[in-house]
Scaffold this active site. Structure first.
Site, PDB file in Angstrom:
ATOM      1  N   ASP A 263      -8.371  13.619  15.276  1.00  8.57           N
ATOM      2  CA  ASP A 263      -9.776  13.638  14.515  1.00  8.57           C
ATOM      3  C   ASP A 263     -10.761  13.052  15.272  1.00  8.57           C
ATOM      4  O   ASP A 263     -11.829  12.609  14.912  1.00  8.57           O
ATOM      5  CB  ASP A 263      -9.694  13.248  13.242  1.00  8.57           C
ATOM      6  CG  ASP A 263      -9.318  11.754  12.920  1.00  8.57           C
ATOM      7  OD1 ASP A 263      -9.012  11.002  13.962  1.00  8.57           O
ATOM      8  OD2 ASP A 263      -9.487  11.172  11.653  1.00  8.57           O
TER       9      ASP A 263
ATOM     10  N   HIS B  98       0.906  -1.243  -0.150  1.00  5.84           N
ATOM     11  CA  HIS B  98      -0.073   0.074  -0.058  1.00  5.84           C
ATOM     12  C   HIS B  98       0.729   1.338   0.119  1.00  5.84           C
ATOM     13  O   HIS B  98       0.360   2.145   0.484  1.00  5.84           O
ATOM     14  CB  HIS B  98      -1.078   0.033   1.212  1.00  5.84           C
ATOM     15  CG  HIS B  98      -1.841  -1.023   1.150  1.00  5.84           C
ATOM     16  ND1 HIS B  98      -1.558  -2.279   1.828  1.00  5.84           N
ATOM     17  CD2 HIS B  98      -3.152  -1.221   0.472  1.00  5.84           C
ATOM     18  CE1 HIS B  98      -2.907  -2.937   1.961  1.00  5.84           C
ATOM     19  NE2 HIS B  98      -3.649  -2.378   0.846  1.00  5.84           N
TER      20      HIS B  98
ATOM     21  N   ASP C 179      -7.064   7.286  26.424  1.00  3.68           N
ATOM     22  CA  ASP C 179      -7.366   6.949  25.204  1.00  3.68           C
ATOM     23  C   ASP C 179      -8.452   7.893  24.816  1.00  3.68           C
ATOM     24  O   ASP C 179      -9.772   7.564  25.603  1.00  3.68           O
ATOM     25  CB  ASP C 179      -7.781   5.375  25.061  1.00  3.68           C
ATOM     26  CG  ASP C 179      -8.076   5.296  23.713  1.00  3.68           C
ATOM     27  OD1 ASP C 179      -7.093   5.219  22.660  1.00  3.68           O
ATOM     28  OD2 ASP C 179      -9.206   4.818  23.292  1.00  3.68           O
TER      29      ASP C 179
END
Length: 585
Positions: free
Chosen positions: A418, A221, A568
């Site tokens: 994000d 990739h 987190d």
């Protein structure tokens, strides 16, 4: 590396159309980017796919004795759940003896194919998922619970499993066919190397490598390899000193995934990543074979070489070894008819991308377009109060929106910043579509929200929550007799347990990994034990806070220098959503 390339408009669609024109026995559904062939009745069907850019994978491996259909995503990106589910429905119409999804071990592929399987099962379709990983470059320490990446060895899984499906799946069914795929995968090792990155159509060529550098452990990739080699070694030294030891050194506990002995039958596959000449690939085959014999007492029983799994015009190659003896021994225990895995490998196929193909002119199958237009319908189960449900969802959404700056701040420290925006997009998607959600049963409502979440959130988070909610919907169906049975605390607890079990099929993250699981699992377990929502929310909050006490093992946070002092953001987001609901009680 050549930085110039031919560019075309709408490259994926035009490429698929061109492939179908060159292979008239295949049918293309352009809207879904699905290609399929005619499937014999009673056979288990094989579907694979993933991001585009790996040609001839995956469309090149559609053929009798290999794949039944493929689903193509955007460049290096997973196809959507909708695309995959439509492929499953169409293939199931042709061969209702079960559908096996062969998935490369990349997060987007695993989540989207996994969610599609869950939704297909809700429609009564018999589906199994096998995740393929054959890379040894990353190793156990760095790969952690994510596991090995999928590279060119995937094509051997396609070939051998496809032959088994054609010959024996009427007898051994979907489970037996899936077992074959897992056995082959367990006996595969691959490593890649490249002089540079590839040129992606429509994008500027970018590489940080100098003229004196190359990368070892290259993926498919365009991601960086695991090690930069400088100066660039000779091809002989690259293979002998860097690639073969990673595949065959039994003392390298980080990479010794498969044992090889001198008496084992071995298959060698040398794969062109797209930019190496056939002349050089043939030379690499000869060099590798000689080194295997001289240094490891291995004489390959079968050599396969060519362009099988590419990264566009990647200027590199990979070496794959399959321990055919160990694979055969495992197969014989389950399937007495299979004398050797090599017999399956040698079985003829008309797949156009396989290096040794048998071509016959066949008519292309037809597709019932109604299948592509049908909405997903699940069984009605669980009577619920929509007004209360609406109030809880809006309260949870409001809590997420208020917490977004804090969540975003956390994610800028351990992620890409994000997470907060993604969660807000998800809850807004739900709230904005509440008027369209079923009021007749909770199972239908949750299934519809699962679909909304995947569309509105996207990415890994969207896939995880969508699978969780899909599992929750299935849990309600399994627990409730019908749509008239009320959703009690006991029903809710059992459905949540099933939801968590469903999610665990598609991620190796567990409590202690510093993910949203650290809030989710305590919530589910506490509610299952006490049936007390307040106690369960408190457990989720405590779990989220605990993520600031250990290193992350998943996601981008696992790559930062030190994430052990930061909560987190995903776990915090889930906790805040649940706290918002609790405040309305």
């Amino acid at each position: 590396m050549h930085t110039k390339s031919f560019e075309v408009e709408d490259p994926i669609t035009s490429s698929l159309k061109g492939f179908a024109l060159a292979n008239p026995s295949l049918t293309l559904t352009p809207s879904e980017k699905v290609l399929l062939r005619e499937i014999s009745k009673g056979k288990v069907a094989l579907i694979s796919g993933g991001g585009s850019g790996h040609e001839p994978a995956h469309a090149g491996y559609i053929g009798k004795g290999m794949l039944s259909a493929v689903v193509c995503g955007d460049i290096f990106a997973s196809p959507s759940t909708k695309q995959i589910l439509n492929a499953i429905k169409v293939v199931n119409e042709h061969s209702p003896n079960g559908v096996l999804l062969i998935v490369k071990n990349y997060t987007g592929d695993v989540l989207h194919f996994g969610l599609s399987a869950e939704r297909a099962r809700a429609l009564g379709i018999n589906v199994e998922v096998v995740v393929i990983g054959d890379d040894v470059a990353v190793g156990r320490a760095k790969g952690g619970m994510v596991g090995r990446r999928a590279l060119a060895g995937t094509t051997l899984v396609h070939k051998i499993t496809g032959a088994f499906a054609e010959l024996y799946s009427e007898k051994y069914g979907l489970k037996g066919t899936a077992d074959v795929a897992r056995i082959i995968n367990d006996n595969l090792v691959t490593i890649g190397a490249s002089l540079d990155h590839c040129k992606v159509p429509g994008r500027k060529f970018e590489s940080e490598l100098t003229e004196k550098q190359m990368e070892l452990g290259m993926g498919i990739h365009n991601e960086p390899g695991v090690k930069v080699l400088e100066p660039i070694p000779s091809t002989e030294d690259l293979i002998l000193k860097n690639m073969l030891p990673a595949l065959l050194d039994p003392t390298d506990k980080d990479r010794a995934f498969v044992d090889f002995s001198r008496d084992d039958e071995v298959v060698l596959l040398v794969n062109n990543l797209g930019g190496v000449s056939n002349f050089i690939i043939s030379s690499i085959v000869s060099i590798t074979t000689n080194f295997l014999k001289q240094h490891y007492d291995i004489i390959p029983q079968r050599v396969i070489a060519g362009t099988l799994m590419t990264a566009f015009n990647g200027n590199g190659f990979s070496i794959t070894l399959l321990n055919a003896t160990k694979a055969t021994n495992s197969l014989k225990e389950l399937f007495p008819e299979v004398q050797s895995v090599l017999d399956l490998l040698y079985t003829p196929t008309d797949a156009p991308g396989w290096p040794v193909a048998e071509f016959t002119n066949k008519a292309a199958p037809s597709i019932d377009k109604k299948l592509l237009e049908e909405d997903i319908k699940v069984k009605s189960a669980g009577d619920y109060d929509f007004a209360a449900f609406e109030k809880w969802v809006k309260a949870g959404a409001e809590s997420i929106i208020k917490s977004e700056p804090h969540i975003t701040s956390l994610d800028t420290q351990v992620g890409d910043g994000d997470c907060g925006y993604t969660l807000v997009a998800g809850v807004n998607g739900i709230v904005n579509n509440l008027d369209k959600i079923s009021k007749s049963s909770l199972s239908e409502a949750i299934a519809e929200i699962s679909d909304i979440i995947e569309t509105s959130m996207g990415g890994t988070s969207g896939g995880l929550y969508s699978i969780l909610l899909s599992g929750f919907s299935h849990g309600l169906i399994q627990t409730c007799k019908d749509s008239q049975e009320p959703v009690t605390s006991e029903v809710l607890a059992k459905a949540l347990e099933i939801a968590l079990e469903t999610l665990y099929r598609y991620t190796n993250a567990r409590k202690g990994s510093s993910t949203m699981i650290d809030a989710l699992e305590p919530f589910v377990k506490e509610f299952s034990a006490s049936k007390d929502f307040a106690k369960a929310v408190a457990a989720a909050e405590e779990g989220a806070k605990s993520t600031a006490t250990f290193e992350a093992k998943f996601g981008r946070a696992s790559y930062v220098g030190d994430s052990s002092s930061v909560e987190d953001p995903g776990a915090v987001g889930l906790s805040e959503f649940l706290k918002g609901i609790l405040n309305t009680f």
